[in-house]
Motif scaffolding. Sequence first.
Motif, PDB file in Angstrom:
ATOM      1  N   SER B 224       0.858  -1.181   0.000  1.00 21.67           N
ATOM      2  CA  SER B 224       0.000   0.000   0.000  1.00 21.67           C
ATOM      3  C   SER B 224       0.894   1.230   0.000  1.00 21.67           C
ATOM      4  O   SER B 224       1.750   1.376   0.865  1.00 21.67           O
ATOM      5  CB  SER B 224      -0.877  -0.022   1.247  1.00 21.67           C
ATOM      6  OG  SER B 224      -1.570   1.182   1.346  1.00 21.67           O
ATOM      7  N   ALA B 226      -0.177   4.328   0.360  1.00 22.80           N
ATOM      8  CA  ALA B 226      -0.695   5.314   1.326  1.00 22.80           C
ATOM      9  C   ALA B 226      -0.062   6.675   1.070  1.00 22.80           C
ATOM     10  O   ALA B 226       0.227   7.429   1.989  1.00 22.80           O
ATOM     11  CB  ALA B 226      -0.463   4.860   2.764  1.00 22.80           C
ATOM     12  N   PHE B 227       0.170   6.977  -0.215  1.00 18.43           N
ATOM     13  CA  PHE B 227       0.843   8.228  -0.591  1.00 18.43           C
ATOM     14  C   PHE B 227      -0.180   9.311  -0.921  1.00 18.43           C
ATOM     15  O   PHE B 227      -0.168  10.395  -0.380  1.00 18.43           O
ATOM     16  CB  PHE B 227       1.759   7.971  -1.792  1.00 18.43           C
ATOM     17  CG  PHE B 227       2.345   9.216  -2.402  1.00 18.43           C
ATOM     18  CD1 PHE B 227       3.412   9.858  -1.798  1.00 18.43           C
ATOM     19  CD2 PHE B 227       1.808   9.764  -3.566  1.00 18.43           C
ATOM     20  CE1 PHE B 227       3.935  11.021  -2.337  1.00 18.43           C
ATOM     21  CE2 PHE B 227       2.317  10.918  -4.111  1.00 18.43           C
ATOM     22  CZ  PHE B 227       3.392  11.554  -3.497  1.00 18.43           C
ATOM     23  N   HIS B 228      -1.090   8.964  -1.831  1.00 20.35           N
ATOM     24  CA  HIS B 228      -2.125   9.909  -2.252  1.00 20.35           C
ATOM     25  C   HIS B 228      -3.316   9.088  -2.707  1.00 20.35           C
ATOM     26  O   HIS B 228      -3.146   7.994  -3.237  1.00 20.35           O
ATOM     27  CB  HIS B 228      -1.605  10.787  -3.396  1.00 20.35           C
ATOM     28  CG  HIS B 228      -2.573  11.835  -3.847  1.00 20.35           C
ATOM     29  ND1 HIS B 228      -3.485  11.609  -4.850  1.00 20.35           N
ATOM     30  CD2 HIS B 228      -2.776  13.100  -3.414  1.00 20.35           C
ATOM     31  CE1 HIS B 228      -4.213  12.702  -5.016  1.00 20.35           C
ATOM     32  NE2 HIS B 228      -3.801  13.619  -4.163  1.00 20.35           N
ATOM     33  N   ILE B 229      -4.509   9.640  -2.526  1.00 21.57           N
ATOM     34  CA  ILE B 229      -5.705   8.854  -2.800  1.00 21.57           C
ATOM     35  C   ILE B 229      -5.839   8.461  -4.280  1.00 21.57           C
ATOM     36  O   ILE B 229      -6.361   7.399  -4.592  1.00 21.57           O
ATOM     37  CB  ILE B 229      -6.978   9.580  -2.283  1.00 21.57           C
ATOM     38  CG1 ILE B 229      -8.198   8.693  -2.383  1.00 21.57           C
ATOM     39  CG2 ILE B 229      -7.194  10.901  -2.968  1.00 21.57           C
ATOM     40  CD1 ILE B 229      -8.160   7.466  -1.534  1.00 21.57           C
ATOM     41  N   THR B 230      -5.359   9.281  -5.200  1.00 21.75           N
ATOM     42  CA  THR B 230      -5.463   8.896  -6.610  1.00 21.75           C
ATOM     43  C   THR B 230      -4.109   8.671  -7.274  1.00 21.75           C
ATOM     44  O   THR B 230      -4.011   7.909  -8.227  1.00 21.75           O
ATOM     45  CB  THR B 230      -6.228   9.947  -7.445  1.00 21.75           C
ATOM     46  OG1 THR B 230      -5.609  11.213  -7.247  1.00 21.75           O
ATOM     47  CG2 THR B 230      -7.680  10.005  -7.041  1.00 21.75           C
ATOM     48  N   PHE B 354      -6.614   2.866  -6.863  1.00 25.15           N
ATOM     49  CA  PHE B 354      -6.669   4.084  -6.068  1.00 25.15           C
ATOM     50  C   PHE B 354      -6.288   3.787  -4.621  1.00 25.15           C
ATOM     51  O   PHE B 354      -6.553   2.711  -4.105  1.00 25.15           O
ATOM     52  CB  PHE B 354      -8.089   4.656  -6.051  1.00 25.15           C
ATOM     53  CG  PHE B 354      -8.473   5.344  -7.318  1.00 25.15           C
ATOM     54  CD1 PHE B 354      -7.543   6.043  -8.071  1.00 25.15           C
ATOM     55  CD2 PHE B 354      -9.790   5.312  -7.753  1.00 25.15           C
ATOM     56  CE1 PHE B 354      -7.916   6.692  -9.232  1.00 25.15           C
ATOM     57  CE2 PHE B 354     -10.162   5.952  -8.918  1.00 25.15           C
ATOM     58  CZ  PHE B 354      -9.233   6.642  -9.653  1.00 25.15           C
ATOM     59  N   GLY B 355      -5.733   4.790  -3.998  1.00 27.52           N
ATOM     60  CA  GLY B 355      -5.365   4.626  -2.598  1.00 27.52           C
ATOM     61  C   GLY B 355      -4.089   3.820  -2.455  1.00 27.52           C
ATOM     62  O   GLY B 355      -3.794   3.305  -1.389  1.00 27.52           O
ATOM     63  N   GLY B 356      -3.330   3.703  -3.551  1.00 25.59           N
ATOM     64  CA  GLY B 356      -2.064   2.978  -3.486  1.00 25.59           C
ATOM     65  C   GLY B 356      -2.229   1.529  -3.132  1.00 25.59           C
ATOM     66  O   GLY B 356      -1.439   0.950  -2.402  1.00 25.59           O
TER      67      GLY B 356
END
Lengths: 252, 367
Positions: B224, B226-230, B354-356
Amino acid sequence: MHLLMMGAVISRHCLRHKAEKFSGVLTDTYNWLCWERIILPEVRDQQYIDHQPPRPVDFINSLSNTAGFYVGQHLGLNGKNLFLYHHGFPVQMALILAQNDLKLKKQRQILVGGVDELLEPVGYTKKFLGICSDLQLGEGSNWLTLRNEKEGALASIDIMPEEIGFKELFALVEGLDSKSRLAFGMRMPPEDVAVFMEHTVCARFDYESHCGYYETVPLYAINRFIEHEKGSLLFIDYFEKRYRVMTLSVFG
Amino acid sequence: MSKSRVYVNAYESLSCAGNTAQLMDAAYAARSGITINTSYMPGIPVGLGSFAPDDFFSSLNEIVRQVLDRSDLDNFHDTLLIVGSSVGGIAQSEEIFFRDRSYKNIDPARHAISVISDTLNKAFRFKDSRSISTACTSSANAMMMAQRLLELGAYENVLVVGADALCYTTVCGFHALGVLSPEVCTPFQKERLGMNVAEGIAALLLQTSLKEGSVELCGSGGSSDAFHITNPDPEARGAIASMRNALENAGIKADEIGYVNAHGTGTQANDAVESLAVQTLFKHMPYISSTKAITGHTLGAAGALEAVVSCEVLKRQKIPPQSGLEIAENGEINLPYSTVETQVDYVISNSFAFGGNNTSLVFGAVK
């Protein structure tokens, strides 16, 4: 921010505090959620009635794995995050998969959460969830951190991977000692509960009077038992004439 | 703990490029199944992948029936069903709303993600079922879960189904994000315009027993960002971790991979980061291409559909070209301009959401 997200936000603030206090936050923690995808009402109306494209943030927040991202980002988790849906037993399904991954030593630690928002209209939601009309609906966000190590653990949990038949379940309940406690899924028919309670020496653990019904409420029952009780709990869940069993043992 | 090996023993798929045989013919001929539609969102041309006018749920049952017919099973009564879907029954709900101009007649039980498994359970009576919904990694994650349950010996047979219908909600959503291409998408092209949303169904029977024609699912891994939502991590840490975890799980080295079946959506962000990840991890420059130029992005079905493509590449020992490619953005990765016939022992297939949410699967030819 939408209430659905707010539940996760509030919970994860508490969670971070607890995780740091008790076990530290491992960055490879897997983050598993059981939930249901909905189209946020504002997105739905924008698209279907106004024929307007949704705001990007609304579209994104309607996706199932969005909460996993927010939780992962907030806690600094970079292990896999997964969203699992099961009509009837979402908590058990998530816990079975987590149990398997821990047994296979694929992960050292797995964070399992369930998030439910009360959806309107209530009658429609009750029909979808398959619950009787006098059962009050609720909402909640409940989390567990699972590891394979007993050291520092609050409790152990064992999820029976298969559904269990009534006869086998009856024998299991009859064999419980008086120190164990019994809890039932809130969809369980009252006549079934009465039969089990008649044939057991153990007391019933009441969590139902503290919450309304939501799909991931078994996680609330588990957390409440860990917080307030000691010893063993047999949790029997029910959906459409099918039973599933979880056993919880609280240490200390 | 000794682990069982996991084999893909039967499969079938349906996309805008047709069934599996037709899809592979199209992939080798660089012939896209995407069509440009100007009426789906009035006045806005978008490339879409549809197999309409067939009914989606009839097609779903038919694909699974074909997998059963090709298997050594008489029925699916001892088989676990794992569904990966991001749309579930939303497309059906939309049809009802647009017909009635009201939400009143929408059946909530037919709206949820579980409508796919409910439909299949009714037709085939599986032992149990569960559904995973993690946007574009849904069915790749279903494959990963299947592998782990089989390894542990919890089941002997797992059917993985990736299924997503074309729906207004997702097309509008991607349009709002500004990532839809008005033309057929061109993954990894220097000047690319974005992605094509498409519908797809893919079903794969995974078993612990080796059969004639088996392909091994050797490993799976995830991460994951968890960097940026898109947007993915621009340094590609999530994508690299996902592939590295899959290789480690498969017990093979990076230089044993002969082909990377890329996520390759055609968006600016995904392709740049995936190229960087492949360039960083694979120093021997394996071939890489994305079949989304042929099928479009089938969202929750993509992981399973591309698992089917990966199995076919191993069986045929033939790598599909990067359809639509003229000038590559990243010259450091090995994008084939035409079909390559070569020895391929292992394929890695990527799915990023999305969401990594990243998943990679490693498939191996059975020797």
